[in-house]
Design a protein around this motif. Structure first.
Motif, mmCIF file in Angstrom:
data_model
loop_
_atom_site.group_PDB
_atom_site.id
_atom_site.type_symbol
_atom_site.label_atom_id
_atom_site.label_comp_id
_atom_site.label_asym_id
_atom_site.label_seq_id
_atom_site.Cartn_x
_atom_site.Cartn_y
_atom_site.Cartn_z
ATOM 1 N N THR A 1 -36.624 -15.782 -20.815
ATOM 2 C CA THR A 1 -35.572 -15.001 -19.381
ATOM 3 C C THR A 1 -34.671 -14.901 -19.205
ATOM 4 O O THR A 1 -33.624 -14.339 -18.160
ATOM 5 N N GLY A 2 -33.440 -15.142 -19.584
ATOM 6 C CA GLY A 2 -31.718 -15.405 -19.581
ATOM 7 C C GLY A 2 -30.909 -16.378 -20.736
ATOM 8 O O GLY A 2 -31.081 -16.979 -21.425
ATOM 9 N N ALA A 3 -30.086 -16.335 -19.781
ATOM 10 C CA ALA A 3 -29.005 -16.567 -21.267
ATOM 11 C C ALA A 3 -27.600 -16.932 -19.918
ATOM 12 O O ALA A 3 -27.754 -16.482 -19.271
ATOM 13 N N ARG A 4 -26.959 -18.094 -20.367
ATOM 14 C CA ARG A 4 -25.220 -18.284 -20.046
ATOM 15 C C ARG A 4 -24.163 -17.808 -20.571
ATOM 16 O O ARG A 4 -24.172 -18.021 -21.873
ATOM 17 N N LEU A 5 -23.371 -16.546 -20.176
ATOM 18 C CA LEU A 5 -22.621 -16.678 -21.180
ATOM 19 C C LEU A 5 -20.816 -17.282 -21.023
ATOM 20 O O LEU A 5 -20.824 -17.258 -19.623
ATOM 21 N N HIS A 6 -20.310 -16.590 -21.659
ATOM 22 C CA HIS A 6 -19.451 -17.887 -21.314
ATOM 23 C C HIS A 6 -17.517 -16.868 -21.943
ATOM 24 O O HIS A 6 -17.708 -16.324 -22.377
ATOM 25 N N GLY A 7 -16.374 -15.830 -20.957
ATOM 26 C CA GLY A 7 -15.931 -15.673 -21.441
ATOM 27 C C GLY A 7 -14.668 -14.832 -20.565
ATOM 28 O O GLY A 7 -14.996 -15.186 -19.302
ATOM 29 N N GLN A 8 -13.738 -14.252 -20.743
ATOM 30 C CA GLN A 8 -12.508 -13.707 -19.676
ATOM 31 C C GLN A 8 -13.150 -12.327 -19.168
ATOM 32 O O GLN A 8 -13.859 -11.841 -20.300
ATOM 33 N N ASP A 9 -12.799 -11.936 -18.128
ATOM 34 C CA ASP A 9 -13.749 -10.197 -17.499
ATOM 35 C C ASP A 9 -14.945 -10.692 -18.087
ATOM 36 O O ASP A 9 -15.004 -9.761 -18.280
ATOM 37 N N LEU A 10 -15.993 -11.334 -16.656
ATOM 38 C CA LEU A 10 -16.902 -11.225 -17.256
ATOM 39 C C LEU A 10 -17.698 -10.216 -15.801
ATOM 40 O O LEU A 10 -17.358 -10.372 -15.392
ATOM 41 N N PRO A 11 -18.812 -9.296 -16.702
ATOM 42 C CA PRO A 11 -19.554 -8.158 -14.797
ATOM 43 C C PRO A 11 -19.551 -9.403 -14.478
ATOM 44 O O PRO A 11 -19.865 -10.919 -14.109
ATOM 45 N N GLU B 1 -19.253 -18.006 -12.170
ATOM 46 C CA GLU B 1 -18.602 -19.002 -11.993
ATOM 47 C C GLU B 1 -17.091 -19.064 -12.873
ATOM 48 O O GLU B 1 -17.466 -19.092 -13.647
ATOM 49 N N GLY B 2 -16.088 -18.822 -12.634
ATOM 50 C CA GLY B 2 -15.138 -19.064 -13.049
ATOM 51 C C GLY B 2 -15.590 -17.726 -14.136
ATOM 52 O O GLY B 2 -15.618 -16.920 -14.283
ATOM 53 N N ASP B 3 -15.325 -18.468 -15.729
ATOM 54 C CA ASP B 3 -15.276 -17.754 -17.040
ATOM 55 C C ASP B 3 -17.068 -18.252 -17.496
ATOM 56 O O ASP B 3 -17.086 -17.242 -18.592
ATOM 57 N N CYS B 4 -17.520 -18.230 -16.192
ATOM 58 C CA CYS B 4 -19.281 -18.618 -16.766
ATOM 59 C C CYS B 4 -19.875 -17.709 -16.006
ATOM 60 O O CYS B 4 -19.803 -17.729 -15.437
ATOM 61 N N ALA B 5 -21.347 -17.182 -16.061
ATOM 62 C CA ALA B 5 -21.837 -16.268 -16.054
ATOM 63 C C ALA B 5 -23.475 -15.953 -16.073
ATOM 64 O O ALA B 5 -24.006 -16.884 -17.009
ATOM 65 N N GLY B 6 -24.296 -16.667 -15.497
ATOM 66 C CA GLY B 6 -26.265 -16.014 -16.013
ATOM 67 C C GLY B 6 -26.291 -14.954 -15.655
ATOM 68 O O GLY B 6 -26.411 -13.778 -14.515
ATOM 69 N N VAL B 7 -27.236 -14.621 -16.915
ATOM 70 C CA VAL B 7 -28.238 -13.454 -16.907
ATOM 71 C C VAL B 7 -29.000 -13.419 -16.708
ATOM 72 O O VAL B 7 -29.593 -13.917 -17.715
#
Length: 134
Positions: free
Chosen positions: A53-63, A86-92
């Motif tokens: 149902t989802g994923a954690r992304l890591h990177g710069q300038d995330l949506p 949160e910072g350079d992490c995002a949950g989708v």
């Protein structure tokens, strides 16, 4: 832009690991590069954890939270929405859950990366080299 390898400290930016969470499907580590496209930009990101149902992304300038995106992880393509950042992490959260075979592809590719002890960027470079040498 791809970051240095994910570190153990990044596990802390993916919500609670125990109790009280709303996650209904189990997640697995899957350190792979992925392509995240929004209406505004296309980014190469690192995938951290993934579930149906989802994923954690890591990177710069995330949506930003609320942004819709198209996510391509190897051969798997899905739509989703950023539900936290949160910072350079995002949950989708994915619009539709991944099928068992899609999840298996992502998990097996993630396991391969982990077993080889390579960064996601190094695995991508190796894959491109193999394809180019055929």
């Amino acid at each position: 832009m791809i970051h240095a390898p994910l570190s153990a400290e990044l596990g802390t930016c993916f919500g609670r690991r125990e109790g009280g969470g709303r996650r209904s499907s189990g997640r697995s580590e899957a350190r792979l590069t992925a392509v995240a496209r929004t209406l505004i930009a296309t980014r190469t990101v690192e995938l951290g954890d993934v579930s149906a149902t989802g994923a954690r992304l890591h990177g710069q300038d995330l949506p930003k939270v609320g942004d819709e995106l198209f996510l391509r992880i190897r051969k798997v393509e899905t739509f989703g929405r950023v539900v936290w950042r949160e910072g350079d992490c995002a949950g989708v959260a994915f619009d539709e859950p991944l099928t068992a075979s899609e999840l298996n592809v992502v998990r097996s590719e993630g396991a391969r990366t982990s077993q080889m002890r390579l960064t996601p960027a190094e695995v991508d470079a190796l894959d491109q080299w193999v394809v180019g040498s055929r």
